[in-house]
Motif scaffolding. Structure first.
Motif, PDB file in Angstrom:
ATOM      1  N   VAL A 152       0.827  -1.211   0.000  1.00 53.23           N
ATOM      2  CA  VAL A 152       0.000   0.000   0.000  1.00 53.23           C
ATOM      3  C   VAL A 152       0.860   1.260   0.000  1.00 53.23           C
ATOM      4  N   MET A 153       2.111   1.128  -0.422  1.00 54.77           N
ATOM      5  CA  MET A 153       2.941   2.317  -0.630  1.00 54.77           C
ATOM      6  C   MET A 153       2.534   2.993  -1.938  1.00 54.77           C
ATOM      7  N   ALA A 154       2.533   4.319  -1.942  1.00 54.81           N
ATOM      8  CA  ALA A 154       2.279   5.068  -3.172  1.00 54.81           C
ATOM      9  C   ALA A 154       3.391   4.779  -4.178  1.00 54.81           C
ATOM     10  N   ASP A 155       3.056   4.878  -5.452  1.00 53.43           N
ATOM     11  CA  ASP A 155       4.042   4.568  -6.487  1.00 53.43           C
ATOM     12  C   ASP A 155       5.261   5.485  -6.435  1.00 53.43           C
ATOM     13  N   ASP A 156       5.079   6.692  -5.905  1.00 52.35           N
ATOM     14  CA  ASP A 156       6.218   7.599  -5.751  1.00 52.35           C
ATOM     15  C   ASP A 156       6.583   7.755  -4.277  1.00 52.35           C
ATOM     16  N   GLY A 157       6.232   6.751  -3.460  1.00 58.47           N
ATOM     17  CA  GLY A 157       6.438   6.841  -2.019  1.00 58.47           C
ATOM     18  C   GLY A 157       7.903   6.678  -1.618  1.00 58.47           C
ATOM     19  N   ARG A 158       8.163   6.945  -0.348  1.00 57.32           N
ATOM     20  CA  ARG A 158       9.516   6.851   0.199  1.00 57.32           C
ATOM     21  C   ARG A 158       9.448   6.067   1.513  1.00 57.32           C
ATOM     22  N   ILE A 159      10.333   5.077   1.644  1.00 61.96           N
ATOM     23  CA  ILE A 159      10.490   4.322   2.883  1.00 61.96           C
ATOM     24  C   ILE A 159      11.834   4.690   3.480  1.00 61.96           C
ATOM     25  N   VAL A 160      11.853   5.011   4.771  1.00 62.64           N
ATOM     26  CA  VAL A 160      13.073   5.409   5.464  1.00 62.64           C
ATOM     27  C   VAL A 160      13.326   4.442   6.614  1.00 62.64           C
ATOM     28  N   LEU A 161      14.478   3.803   6.599  1.00 66.20           N
ATOM     29  CA  LEU A 161      14.915   2.962   7.708  1.00 66.20           C
ATOM     30  C   LEU A 161      16.037   3.697   8.430  1.00 66.20           C
ATOM     31  N   PHE A 207      18.572  -3.750   1.871  1.00 63.82           N
ATOM     32  CA  PHE A 207      18.836  -4.113   0.477  1.00 63.82           C
ATOM     33  C   PHE A 207      17.878  -5.187  -0.026  1.00 63.82           C
ATOM     34  N   ILE A 208      17.410  -6.056   0.864  1.00 65.13           N
ATOM     35  CA  ILE A 208      16.358  -7.005   0.492  1.00 65.13           C
ATOM     36  C   ILE A 208      15.102  -6.242   0.075  1.00 65.13           C
ATOM     37  N   LEU A 209      14.782  -5.193   0.829  1.00 63.27           N
ATOM     38  CA  LEU A 209      13.620  -4.366   0.514  1.00 63.27           C
ATOM     39  C   LEU A 209      13.791  -3.676  -0.837  1.00 63.27           C
ATOM     40  N   LYS A 210      14.971  -3.142  -1.097  1.00 64.60           N
ATOM     41  CA  LYS A 210      15.204  -2.505  -2.396  1.00 64.60           C
ATOM     42  C   LYS A 210      14.952  -3.496  -3.532  1.00 64.60           C
ATOM     43  N   ASP A 211      15.458  -4.717  -3.383  1.00 61.82           N
ATOM     44  CA  ASP A 211      15.235  -5.754  -4.399  1.00 61.82           C
ATOM     45  C   ASP A 211      13.748  -6.063  -4.555  1.00 61.82           C
ATOM     46  N   GLU A 212      13.048  -6.133  -3.424  1.00 63.62           N
ATOM     47  CA  GLU A 212      11.627  -6.491  -3.467  1.00 63.62           C
ATOM     48  C   GLU A 212      10.809  -5.412  -4.162  1.00 63.62           C
ATOM     49  N   ILE A 213      11.152  -4.161  -3.944  1.00 62.79           N
ATOM     50  CA  ILE A 213      10.469  -3.066  -4.637  1.00 62.79           C
ATOM     51  C   ILE A 213      10.672  -3.191  -6.140  1.00 62.79           C
ATOM     52  N   ASN A 214      11.896  -3.469  -6.553  1.00 58.38           N
ATOM     53  CA  ASN A 214      12.164  -3.632  -7.986  1.00 58.38           C
ATOM     54  C   ASN A 214      11.425  -4.835  -8.561  1.00 58.38           C
ATOM     55  N   GLY A 221       8.869   3.162 -14.650  1.00 58.68           N
ATOM     56  CA  GLY A 221       8.115   4.323 -14.187  1.00 58.68           C
ATOM     57  C   GLY A 221       8.262   4.532 -12.688  1.00 58.68           C
ATOM     58  N   ASN A 222       7.296   5.260 -12.120  1.00 57.24           N
ATOM     59  CA  ASN A 222       7.345   5.538 -10.691  1.00 57.24           C
ATOM     60  C   ASN A 222       7.299   4.259  -9.877  1.00 57.24           C
ATOM     61  N   LYS A 223       8.116   4.217  -8.831  1.00 52.84           N
ATOM     62  CA  LYS A 223       8.094   3.113  -7.888  1.00 52.84           C
ATOM     63  C   LYS A 223       8.572   3.657  -6.544  1.00 52.84           C
ATOM     64  N   PRO A 224       8.158   3.058  -5.444  1.00 50.47           N
ATOM     65  CA  PRO A 224       8.652   3.531  -4.149  1.00 50.47           C
ATOM     66  C   PRO A 224      10.173   3.448  -4.080  1.00 50.47           C
ATOM     67  N   SER A 225      10.756   4.334  -3.303  1.00 47.69           N
ATOM     68  CA  SER A 225      12.201   4.313  -3.072  1.00 47.69           C
ATOM     69  C   SER A 225      12.454   4.064  -1.594  1.00 47.69           C
ATOM     70  N   VAL A 226      13.630   3.538  -1.290  1.00 51.35           N
ATOM     71  CA  VAL A 226      13.988   3.261   0.096  1.00 51.35           C
ATOM     72  C   VAL A 226      15.347   3.867   0.394  1.00 51.35           C
ATOM     73  N   VAL A 227      15.432   4.531   1.546  1.00 52.87           N
ATOM     74  CA  VAL A 227      16.653   5.201   1.979  1.00 52.87           C
ATOM     75  C   VAL A 227      16.940   4.770   3.416  1.00 52.87           C
TER      76      VAL A 227
END
Length: 324
Positions: A152-161, A207-214, A221-227
């Motif tokens: 349920v993350m927006a396509d241009d959303g941001r996740i911060v750990l 990095f597992i999360l980054k892979d899962e988003i991809n 196109g737009n996809k959530p990003s993780v920082v």
């Protein structure tokens, strides 16, 4: 909810770094990075106590000292990261009552964490499994929340750990899914080392999360990003809340005078940048002066696969055909 508002879900936002970062958001002060256009924000904070009088009073004080046209509304939801049942209820509350068909999560900040001083503690799950509490609160709880909320993350959303450079400390030891339980066992347990181990596993999760988003958003196109964020050594946080009061006072009023520490406002600004800086690439590990390198092993795809399988086996992650 105002359709023009940004929906933020935040853990660890009622004290320390998280509270200061939300204060920076409310201030709407000029920044030295390229932020998103100025939106209003609807912030849902997971917290053990849902009495929000002190929180609202703090935010009102920020508004009065730094008047801003930006509106930030904060709401508290019950969340105990040392309880799997509480984590599941929090996630379900977000899914059922906050996320809407036309409004997904724009920013998800996983900031809450603990340092246990000198008594090893465990978290017991409903199925009677037990996990060392630092690892569970700092890392496994985040995996559970991401498992439940990523879709349920927006396509241009941001996740911060919010991580830590302490993830590099256990590097002299072989840290793997096959050794982590032994390293955190009663005979070898030490509070600061447990914290470093939890942050190393968290960096693998990053990095597992980054892979899962991809994997879930395969198009260009737009996809959530993780920082991930390394806020630095900030003595004013609440991480050491279990320490004797005299040590907490020393940390707050003496250690802050030394140059190797990071002032709370500076660390908070780094978290804010992770939340709103549109120029950050997904997978950035951000420190106070810019991008920094994680421990080299975190870039090893073989190790990442091992940790991914471990999270899945524990039931704290899902991937491939299991998603959604």
């Amino acid at each position: 909810m105002d359709p023009m508002s940004k929906l933020v879900v935040f853990t660890g936002g009622t004290a320390g770094l998280g509270l200061a970062a939300l204060g920076k958001l409310i201030e709407n002060a000029p920044t030295n990075f390229e932020a998103t256009p100025r939106f209003n924000y609807e912030v849902y904070i997971g917290a053990r106590s849902t009495s929000d009088g002190a929180l609202q009073a703090h935010f009102e004080g920020v508004r009065q000292s730094s008047p801003s046209p930006l509106e930030v509304k904060a709401h508290l939801l019950p969340l105990d990261l040392a309880s799997l049942d509480s984590i599941e209820r929090f996630a379900q509350d977000v899914l059922s009552n906050i996320v809407k068909p036309n409004k997904k999560i724009d920013i998800l900040v996983l900031n809450a964490g603990i340092v246990v001083r000198n008594v090893r503690k465990t978290v017991k799950l409903p199925d009677n499994r037990e996990f060392e509490s630092t690892l569970f609160v700092n890392t496994l709880s985040q995996a559970v929340l991401l498992k439940r909320l990523l879709h349920v993350m927006a396509d241009d959303g941001r996740i911060v750990l919010v991580g830590s450079e302490k993830h590099k400390v256990p590097a002299k030891t072989v840290v793997a899914p096959s050794t982590i339980e032994d390293l955190l066992s009663g005979g070898k347990w030490e509070g600061r080392n447990a914290y470093g181990l939890s942050k190393l596993v968290q960096m693998h999760l990053f990095f597992i999360l980054k892979d899962e988003i991809n994997r879930r958003w395969p198009s260009e196109g737009n996809k959530p990003s993780v920082v991930a964020i390394s806020p630095g050594f900030v003595p004013e946080t609440k991480l050491a809340r279990e320490w004797p009061w005299i040590l907490q006072l020393i940390g707050r009023y003496v250690l802050t005078l030394f140059p190797f520490t990071t002032p709370l406002p500076v660390a908070a600004n780094t978290i804010l940048r992770g939340m709103v800086d549109t120029t950050l690439s997904s997978g950035t590990y951000l420190g106070r002066t810019g991008a920094i390198a994680p421990l080299e092993e975190c870039n090893d795809p073989t190790k990442r696969d091992e940790w991914r399988s471990w999270f899945v086996e524990l039931g704290f992650w899902k991937t491939g055909a299991d998603v959604n």
